[in-house]
Every structure is written in C-alpha cells, then in structure tokens.
Design an enzyme around this catalytic site. Sequence first.
Site, PDB file in Angstrom:
ATOM      1  N   CYS A 114     -19.519   5.696 -27.667  1.00  0.00           N
ATOM      2  CA  CYS A 114     -20.118   5.355 -26.354  1.00  0.00           C
ATOM      3  C   CYS A 114     -21.477   6.018 -26.159  1.00  0.00           C
ATOM      4  O   CYS A 114     -22.313   5.519 -25.415  1.00  0.00           O
ATOM      5  CB  CYS A 114     -19.182   5.771 -25.234  1.00  0.00           C
ATOM      6  SG  CYS A 114     -17.536   5.117 -25.464  1.00  0.00           S
ATOM      7  N   HIS A 276     -23.277   4.654 -19.185  1.00  0.00           N
ATOM      8  CA  HIS A 276     -22.389   3.905 -20.082  1.00  0.00           C
ATOM      9  C   HIS A 276     -21.311   3.260 -19.217  1.00  0.00           C
ATOM     10  O   HIS A 276     -20.734   3.916 -18.336  1.00  0.00           O
ATOM     11  CB  HIS A 276     -21.770   4.865 -21.102  1.00  0.00           C
ATOM     12  CG  HIS A 276     -20.567   4.295 -21.777  1.00  0.00           C
ATOM     13  ND1 HIS A 276     -20.579   3.069 -22.400  1.00  0.00           N
ATOM     14  CD2 HIS A 276     -19.291   4.780 -21.895  1.00  0.00           C
ATOM     15  CE1 HIS A 276     -19.374   2.826 -22.877  1.00  0.00           C
ATOM     16  NE2 HIS A 276     -18.583   3.843 -22.583  1.00  0.00           N
ATOM     17  N   ASN A 305     -16.177  -2.789 -21.237  1.00  0.00           N
ATOM     18  CA  ASN A 305     -16.811  -1.639 -21.887  1.00  0.00           C
ATOM     19  C   ASN A 305     -17.238  -2.073 -23.293  1.00  0.00           C
ATOM     20  O   ASN A 305     -16.392  -2.335 -24.147  1.00  0.00           O
ATOM     21  CB  ASN A 305     -15.781  -0.501 -21.927  1.00  0.00           C
ATOM     22  CG  ASN A 305     -16.258   0.731 -22.656  1.00  0.00           C
ATOM     23  OD1 ASN A 305     -17.242   0.704 -23.382  1.00  0.00           O
ATOM     24  ND2 ASN A 305     -15.532   1.825 -22.475  1.00  0.00           N
TER      25      ASN A 305
HETATM   26  O1  UT7 Z   1     -15.823   4.357 -23.106  1.00  0.00           O
HETATM   27  C1  UT7 Z   1     -15.321   5.555 -23.635  1.00  0.00           C
HETATM   28  C2  UT7 Z   1     -14.839   6.445 -22.595  1.00  0.00           C
HETATM   29  N1  UT7 Z   1     -13.659   5.884 -21.979  1.00  0.00           N
HETATM   30  C3  UT7 Z   1     -13.399   6.139 -20.727  1.00  0.00           C
HETATM   31  O2  UT7 Z   1     -14.191   6.806 -20.081  1.00  0.00           O
HETATM   32  C4  UT7 Z   1     -12.105   5.648 -20.155  1.00  0.00           C
HETATM   33  C5  UT7 Z   1     -11.541   6.655 -19.216  1.00  0.00           C
HETATM   34  N2  UT7 Z   1     -10.173   6.316 -18.777  1.00  0.00           N
HETATM   35  C6  UT7 Z   1      -9.946   5.261 -17.980  1.00  0.00           C
HETATM   36  O3  UT7 Z   1     -10.824   4.516 -17.620  1.00  0.00           O
HETATM   37  C7  UT7 Z   1      -8.522   5.078 -17.477  1.00  0.00           C
HETATM   38  O4  UT7 Z   1      -7.743   6.163 -17.892  1.00  0.00           O
HETATM   39  C8  UT7 Z   1      -7.853   3.751 -17.928  1.00  0.00           C
HETATM   40  C9  UT7 Z   1      -8.488   2.587 -17.218  1.00  0.00           C
HETATM   41  C10 UT7 Z   1      -7.983   3.566 -19.428  1.00  0.00           C
HETATM   42  C11 UT7 Z   1      -6.359   3.761 -17.600  1.00  0.00           C
HETATM   43  O5  UT7 Z   1      -6.195   3.970 -16.198  1.00  0.00           O
HETATM   44  P1  UT7 Z   1      -5.243   5.118 -15.645  1.00  0.00           P
HETATM   45  O6  UT7 Z   1      -5.266   5.001 -14.191  1.00  0.00           O
HETATM   46  O7  UT7 Z   1      -5.681   6.418 -16.242  1.00  0.00           O
HETATM   47  O8  UT7 Z   1      -3.837   4.667 -16.185  1.00  0.00           O
HETATM   48  P2  UT7 Z   1      -2.790   5.451 -17.111  1.00  0.00           P
HETATM   49  O9  UT7 Z   1      -3.204   5.377 -18.540  1.00  0.00           O
HETATM   50  O10 UT7 Z   1      -2.517   6.812 -16.520  1.00  0.00           O
HETATM   51  O11 UT7 Z   1      -1.495   4.567 -16.919  1.00  0.00           O
HETATM   52  C12 UT7 Z   1      -0.877   4.430 -15.619  1.00  0.00           C
HETATM   53  C13 UT7 Z   1       0.205   3.381 -15.711  1.00  0.00           C
HETATM   54  C14 UT7 Z   1       1.154   3.572 -16.883  1.00  0.00           C
HETATM   55  O12 UT7 Z   1       2.440   3.125 -16.471  1.00  0.00           O
HETATM   56  P3  UT7 Z   1       3.555   4.192 -16.021  1.00  0.00           P
HETATM   57  O13 UT7 Z   1       3.761   5.092 -17.210  1.00  0.00           O
HETATM   58  O14 UT7 Z   1       2.980   4.900 -14.840  1.00  0.00           O
HETATM   59  O15 UT7 Z   1       4.731   3.324 -15.702  1.00  0.00           O
HETATM   60  C15 UT7 Z   1       0.633   2.617 -17.916  1.00  0.00           C
HETATM   61  O16 UT7 Z   1       1.638   2.162 -18.816  1.00  0.00           O
HETATM   62  O17 UT7 Z   1      -0.393   2.091 -15.905  1.00  0.00           O
HETATM   63  C16 UT7 Z   1       0.160   1.471 -17.058  1.00  0.00           C
HETATM   64  N3  UT7 Z   1      -0.881   0.664 -17.683  1.00  0.00           N
HETATM   65  C17 UT7 Z   1      -1.083  -0.630 -17.386  1.00  0.00           C
HETATM   66  N4  UT7 Z   1      -0.470  -1.453 -16.540  1.00  0.00           N
HETATM   67  C18 UT7 Z   1      -0.914  -2.718 -16.464  1.00  0.00           C
HETATM   68  C19 UT7 Z   1      -1.799   1.057 -18.620  1.00  0.00           C
HETATM   69  N5  UT7 Z   1      -2.591   0.016 -18.917  1.00  0.00           N
HETATM   70  C20 UT7 Z   1      -2.172  -1.031 -18.173  1.00  0.00           C
HETATM   71  C21 UT7 Z   1      -2.599  -2.371 -18.054  1.00  0.00           C
HETATM   72  N6  UT7 Z   1      -1.940  -3.178 -17.191  1.00  0.00           N
HETATM   73  N7  UT7 Z   1      -3.630  -2.861 -18.767  1.00  0.00           N
END
Ligand code: UT7
Length: 348
Positions: A114, A276, A305
């Site tokens: 990134c 980014h 992204n």
């Molecule tokens: O570009 C390089 C740098 N990258 C970044 O800066 C990304 C930084 N991180 C993020 O943007 C976020 O962490 C994400 C968008 C990737 C994920 O969002 P989050 O709010 O951190 O979600 P999480 O990974 O903590 O997951 C929360 C819940 C989980 O379910 P449970 O365990 O609470 O039941 C996941 O399984 O959301 C679930 N989940 C989804 N649900 C529906 C994860 N991805 C999805 C999805 N659709 N696509």
Amino acid sequence: MAQSKIAGIGMYLPKNTLTNNDMTKYMDTSDEWIQERTGIKERRFADRTGETTATMGAEAAKMAIERAGTTTQDIDFIIFATLSPDYYFPGCGVLVQRALNMKDIGALDVRNQCSGFVYALSVADQFIRTGMYKNILVIGSEKHSFGLDMSTSGRNISVIFGDGAGAVVLQPTEKEGQGILSTHLHSDGNHAEILAMYNPGTHANHWAQEKLADFNDAEIADMFMSHAMVEKKQNFPYMNGPAVFKMAAIKFPEVINEALNKNGLKASDIDLLVPHQANLRISQFLENEMGLKDKVYNNIQKYGNTTAASIPIALCEAWQEGKVKEGDLICLAAFGSGFTWASALVRW
Ligand code: UT7
C-alpha cells in the site's frame, strides 16, 4: 539541486464493475456490511486474460506521458510498484518497457504494497534531485482479482480489493518552492505476518510459526508450491483487519505530521490530503483527527482498495475534477503491509 515535480498523471480502470451485491454470489456477505465497515460500493475487476498488472500500468503510463508533454522515447527510467506482478520474476517494469517500445532504460520494481507508490515516488525524486534522470515514469498497478479467496473464508479481504493502475511522470522544476517538498518512509517488520500472502515463498515455516498454518516435514520438502499450501489457502492474502486498522489510525497522522513539521507547515496549510484508499472509515478518522474537513479525497467507494495504485488513481481523479490546482499543497500518505508507511508533501 533541482526539485522534482509531477509533470503528468494518468490512470486506468478496467471496465468490469462488481457491486457489493455481485460479491454476495460468491460469499456470505452483504452490501450493508461492506458499506458500513469500508465505504465501498463497487470495485473493478480486470479482464481475466486481456488485462494484466503490467498492461494496465502501461495504459496509465501512456496517459501520464502524454499529459507531461513527453513521448515514451523521452522517459529515462521506470519505477513500478505492485504486490500483484504478472510474473514472480521478472518484475513489471521491464514488461512496460517492452510494451511501450521504450529505449533500454533502467526499470526498477518496488515491493512496498500500500505504501509502494509513495516509496516509488521518493526514489524517483532522489534521482531527479541529483540530476541523474530527467523524465521518470512512476507506476502503481494491481490485479488483485486474480488472487483472492472469493469464498466466505476470504470475505474480510476479498470485498475490499479492486484492480486498476495509476502513473505519473516526474521532471525537474526550476520554479522556487514547486514540486515534491519532502518524502518520509518507514517500516516495522515485526508485523510482517499480520497482512501478507505467505505462499508461494521460501520461508518453509521459518518465521512466526504460530501465525502460519503448520506444515509437516513432507509438505515442507516440496514447499515452494504444494497441494497442502493450496488446501490451507495460503496462496491467498491474509489480514488481521482490526490490528491493521488500529495501527493505521496511529501511523497515518504520525507520518503526515512528520512531513508538515519537516517543512514548517501546519495541517491547515494542506489543500488536499490524498490518503491510500484502504477504508473510508480510516479517511474519515483522519479528516476529524487532523482538522481537514472536506480536504480529504476519497474514491474507494467506486474502486475499492487498489493498494499501490490507489494514491495515483485518487490523485489523477482529483486533478481531473479540478481539485488539484497550481500552488496547492497536496499531501500523500499511505500505510499497509510490512508494516510500511510513508508520506509526501507536494506543492503543485
Ligand atoms: O490497504 C492495506 C491496509 N489495510 C487496511 O488498512 C484495512 C484495515 N482493516 C479494515 O479495514 C477492517 O478491519 C476490515 C474492513 C477489513 C474488516 O472490518 P472489521 O470491522 O475490522 O471486521 P472484523 O474483521 O473484526 O470482523 C467482524 C465480523 C466477523 O464476524 P464475527 O466473528 O463477529 O461473527 C467477521 O467474520 O464481521 C465478519 N465479516 C464479514 N461479514 C460480512 C468479515 N468480513 C465480512 C464480510 N461480510 N465481507
């Protein structure tokens, strides 16, 4: 010593658009979840065979070269940033040199994910400042769609990535105070496995075994490419999203402030911040944290992204919309896998 300026900028986005609803055909997700957590509405996926990381980069490059008032024959160095190269080796730089029938100039590939574009820009800036080169082509391009786990197990990553390319041509400027004022590059490899694609690779479980799915000795024996690797889905990117998010929220403001302090400037001097495009929530956090109301450019909603391509695509689109004008102070900032993070201040 001459400073360098961005003399031309271009971008290329594949036509094929996938909405969030389209993603629900492959995995258990929803438009609501994706928009709420990331701000993304749709992304572009390259044509499976007709568009590659290098061909998209070459298209963006052609636009940048023309807008710089130069020709492919004037370019004296290529720097190509990507994490999704056409080949494991050689890099994409030489493929662009070939595709655009350029002279046998140097071609350097940058692997800083990134932060790749800002790293590449920084390298180009140094070559211009020393007088070594006069027209450097800097490209950021990604074809993520070819290497994503499109099943539910990969949904936290696969819904955020998109394909595309952006490019700039850097030239020397004699105009006092114009161009790239400074660049700032950082890394912390302690977090290398938090956002990574582990295989194919040569590590054979050497690093951070607790983070990598275990392989037995027989599997390690044919490690570079194995069935076990594919079964454990290690040929797809892995990300601990919340951990990355937390660190991004710290490092983005830090590296932007570092650039401002270096130049004796304040956040209020920034006319446009082009971060980014990792997550709209990160951009909104930055807007509040840095007091940059309506001065942060976002297009992640349309393209997702695009990693090394996201900053040049966003900068190009902002420029095309008339949001980047001569004399404006533009800040570029990135954070991502490595971890690596970086910023650049540019007086347009
Ligand atoms: O570009 C390089 C740098 N990258 C970044 O800066 C990304 C930084 N991180 C993020 O943007 C976020 O962490 C994400 C968008 C990737 C994920 O969002 P989050 O709010 O951190 O979600 P999480 O990974 O903590 O997951 C929360 C819940 C989980 O379910 P449970 O365990 O609470 O039941 C996941 O399984 O959301 C679930 N989940 C989804 N649900 C529906 C994860 N991805 C999805 C999805 N659709 N696509």
